[in-house]
Design a protein around this motif. Sequence first.
Motif, PDB file in Angstrom:
ATOM      1  N   ASN A 211      56.126  34.210   5.286  1.00 27.06           N
ATOM      2  CA  ASN A 211      56.334  35.070   6.450  1.00 27.06           C
ATOM      3  C   ASN A 211      55.247  36.128   6.561  1.00 27.06           C
ATOM      4  OD1 ASN A 211      57.172  36.337   4.148  1.00 27.06           O
ATOM      5  ND2 ASN A 211      59.129  37.054   4.964  1.00 27.06           N
TER       6      ASN A 211
ATOM      7  N   GLY B 271      60.044  31.500  14.525  1.00 18.49           N
ATOM      8  CA  GLY B 271      59.691  32.889  14.246  1.00 18.49           C
ATOM      9  C   GLY B 271      58.339  32.966  13.560  1.00 18.49           C
ATOM     10  N   THR B 272      58.093  34.116  12.960  1.00 26.87           N
ATOM     11  CA  THR B 272      56.806  34.368  12.320  1.00 26.87           C
ATOM     12  C   THR B 272      56.493  33.359  11.220  1.00 26.87           C
ATOM     13  OG1 THR B 272      57.039  36.695  12.823  1.00 26.87           O
ATOM     14  CG2 THR B 272      55.481  36.130  11.091  1.00 26.87           C
ATOM     15  N   CYS B 273      57.518  32.903  10.522  1.00 22.11           N
ATOM     16  CA  CYS B 273      57.272  31.952   9.430  1.00 22.11           C
ATOM     17  C   CYS B 273      57.008  30.540   9.933  1.00 22.11           C
ATOM     18  CB  CYS B 273      58.439  31.950   8.451  1.00 22.11           C
ATOM     19  SG  CYS B 273      59.989  31.389   9.192  1.00 22.11           S
TER      20      CYS B 273
ATOM     21  N   TYR C 118      61.241  40.730   9.683  1.00 24.01           N
ATOM     22  CA  TYR C 118      60.765  40.421  11.032  1.00 24.01           C
ATOM     23  C   TYR C 118      61.925  40.307  12.022  1.00 24.01           C
ATOM     24  CZ  TYR C 118      55.904  39.795   9.786  1.00 24.01           C
ATOM     25  OH  TYR C 118      54.620  40.023   9.391  1.00 24.01           O
ATOM     26  N   ASP C 119      63.089  39.874  11.509  1.00 19.25           N
ATOM     27  CA  ASP C 119      64.292  39.801  12.342  1.00 19.25           C
ATOM     28  C   ASP C 119      63.991  39.072  13.662  1.00 19.25           C
ATOM     29  OD1 ASP C 119      66.894  40.203  13.090  1.00 19.25           O
ATOM     30  OD2 ASP C 119      66.591  42.257  13.779  1.00 19.25           O
ATOM     31  N   CYS C 120      63.446  37.870  13.544  1.00 18.71           N
ATOM     32  CA  CYS C 120      62.962  37.145  14.728  1.00 18.71           C
ATOM     33  C   CYS C 120      64.091  36.759  15.687  1.00 18.71           C
ATOM     34  CB  CYS C 120      62.210  35.897  14.296  1.00 18.71           C
ATOM     35  SG  CYS C 120      60.746  36.268  13.315  1.00 18.71           S
TER      36      CYS C 120
ATOM     37  N   CYS D 291      67.801  33.858  13.238  1.00 21.54           N
ATOM     38  CA  CYS D 291      67.265  34.175  11.903  1.00 21.54           C
ATOM     39  C   CYS D 291      66.919  35.652  11.708  1.00 21.54           C
ATOM     40  CB  CYS D 291      66.072  33.293  11.584  1.00 21.54           C
ATOM     41  SG  CYS D 291      65.649  33.478   9.835  1.00 21.54           S
ATOM     42  N   ASN D 292      67.557  36.198  10.694  1.00 22.14           N
ATOM     43  CA  ASN D 292      67.285  37.573  10.263  1.00 22.14           C
ATOM     44  C   ASN D 292      67.169  37.602   8.734  1.00 22.14           C
ATOM     45  OD1 ASN D 292      70.020  37.072   9.818  1.00 22.14           O
ATOM     46  ND2 ASN D 292      70.670  39.166  10.294  1.00 22.14           N
ATOM     47  N   PHE D 293      66.597  36.542   8.183  1.00 22.60           N
ATOM     48  CA  PHE D 293      66.440  36.497   6.727  1.00 22.60           C
ATOM     49  C   PHE D 293      65.504  37.608   6.245  1.00 22.60           C
ATOM     50  CE2 PHE D 293      67.227  31.609   6.306  1.00 22.60           C
ATOM     51  CZ  PHE D 293      68.585  31.824   6.485  1.00 22.60           C
ATOM     52  N   CYS D 294      64.450  37.853   7.032  1.00 22.01           N
ATOM     53  CA  CYS D 294      63.505  38.863   6.567  1.00 22.01           C
ATOM     54  C   CYS D 294      63.352  39.957   7.607  1.00 22.01           C
ATOM     55  CB  CYS D 294      62.166  38.235   6.200  1.00 22.01           C
ATOM     56  SG  CYS D 294      61.122  37.802   7.590  1.00 22.01           S
TER      57      CYS D 294
ATOM     58  N   ARG E 105      66.832  28.837  14.191  1.00 16.88           N
ATOM     59  CA  ARG E 105      66.057  27.875  13.399  1.00 16.88           C
ATOM     60  C   ARG E 105      66.825  26.568  13.194  1.00 16.88           C
ATOM     61  NH1 ARG E 105      63.972  30.830   8.161  1.00 16.88           N
ATOM     62  NH2 ARG E 105      63.583  28.643   7.664  1.00 16.88           N
TER      63      ARG E 105
ATOM     64  N   VAL F 204      65.538  33.987  16.135  1.00 22.38           N
ATOM     65  CA  VAL F 204      65.393  32.645  16.716  1.00 22.38           C
ATOM     66  C   VAL F 204      66.407  31.718  16.045  1.00 22.38           C
ATOM     67  CG1 VAL F 204      62.963  32.878  17.325  1.00 22.38           C
ATOM     68  CG2 VAL F 204      63.585  32.046  15.040  1.00 22.38           C
TER      69      VAL F 204
ATOM     70  N   ILE G 150      62.383  32.876   3.316  1.00 26.13           N
ATOM     71  CA  ILE G 150      62.473  32.072   4.536  1.00 26.13           C
ATOM     72  C   ILE G 150      63.238  30.759   4.304  1.00 26.13           C
ATOM     73  CG2 ILE G 150      60.423  33.137   5.520  1.00 26.13           C
ATOM     74  CD1 ILE G 150      58.716  30.927   4.559  1.00 26.13           C
TER      75      ILE G 150
HETATM   76  S1  SF4 Z   1      59.866  35.258   9.764  1.00 27.44           S
HETATM   77 FE1  SF4 Z   1      61.106  33.401   9.534  1.00 27.44          FE
HETATM   78  S2  SF4 Z   1      62.603  33.997   7.929  1.00 27.44           S
HETATM   79 FE2  SF4 Z   1      61.770  35.905   8.754  1.00 27.44          FE
HETATM   80  S3  SF4 Z   1      63.233  36.514  10.345  1.00 27.44           S
HETATM   81 FE3  SF4 Z   1      61.517  35.352  11.297  1.00 27.44          FE
HETATM   82  S4  SF4 Z   1      62.272  33.259  11.450  1.00 27.44           S
HETATM   83 FE4  SF4 Z   1      63.555  34.334   9.939  1.00 27.44          FE
END
Ligand code: SF4
Length: 418
Positions: free
Chosen positions: A159, A121-123, A108-110, A103-106, A114, A112, A209
Amino acid sequence: MSDLSNLRIWREHDLKGLMPWYLAVADNRAPAKFRIAGRVPVAVALDAPEEALWVELEARMPQFLDLWNSIRGGRGELPAGLAVPVNLVDLCREIAYRMLAHCNFCRYDCQVDRSEGARLGTCKLAADSRVSTYFHHRGEELVYRGTTGSGTIFFTSCNRRCAFCQNGDISTDKDNGRPVSARTLATMAWLLRMEGCHNINWVGGEVTIHLHTIVDAISQLEDLSPTRDDLAAALPGKADYHFGFPLNPRFAQYRGAFNALMLWNSNFFMSAPAMKLLRILMDVWLPDFKFGPGRCAPLLSKTPFYWETVTENLKLIHDWGEDFTIRHLVMPNHVECCTAPVLKWVAEHMPDAPVNIMDQYHPDNFCDPGHAKFNEKYRDLARRATREEIRQAFRYGKELGIRFESLSYEKNSTGLRL
Ligand code: SF4
């Protein structure tokens, strides 16, 4: 012209002539972008590696933009018939699901996966999207709520971690609401538009997210014909179900197929790849721009990279010639550190952008002294903004030449004017 286009607010000095694409699609005088993108064929197998999908998306963007620009400039028309078999919207949908797997939707670029959900990730979300409620929203800015409401779909979770979140029940409880499939989400959007809502207002919590589910839902809309089962799945979350709004295709069609304006109502913490997809699918944007460039974003919302991410995304939509309005919430004790730099940045980089300087802050979430969650370290935010603080925010807007008066004054809960 529709009731929406006829509203007097469009003749106010600070809104006159703005947001023509928004009005054209809302009124079904033009096809939404997702319908234009549906006419752009792609020449890549959708099971190709993600990198190849992005290469194809970049290659097709000029064709999409040419078609969009010719339609909005009145020089071209949407090609006849329905969407072509494998098109740019399908490609966006496929890419969104590939992104979900790292996941790199936002910002944070976690990274992970999903889709598996083994790591979050953070969300804190896996693949499921949950909708808290949806309805004809009569509380948005007049330009969005119009006469029949903004078709607003509230997703759960966020997020970011704003201590004062004004929607804390939705954003902080990720298990709020009900899980929805993309098909159910599409049915919700279809219902709202067929009932006459001016737009489909994707909001949260935070919408970014849920990018994969939203893009998938949009990809199903053009020829959607909800079954009894689809309606049974969608209706329980509809807060205004008992109003019994009649369905009327006249509200929702352009040249014989479903049409609906897509509104991205977001904290604008999207990643650059997410912005590329959204550019193809969103007709109007409603960014929130809350914090200044100092320590307020990390301290109050645990958000690093705030200023650079939000300003970068704002610059993108401005450079792309998109229709948008900005929201700025005046927070108590944050006029100098947040309101002033936010408005100065807008004046410097996009002086034509309409801004709603909002006065409705109320202490909530960890900032509400009447709540068990209250945290003493947020004492500065445990009150409403004073009249003088609101007035000072408006003064800054006026001095900087910001287009804020029409949007802000009609929504203003304090009744203040300069
Ligand atoms: S906070 Fe959620 S939506 Fe944003 S990059 Fe991380 S996992 Fe993806």
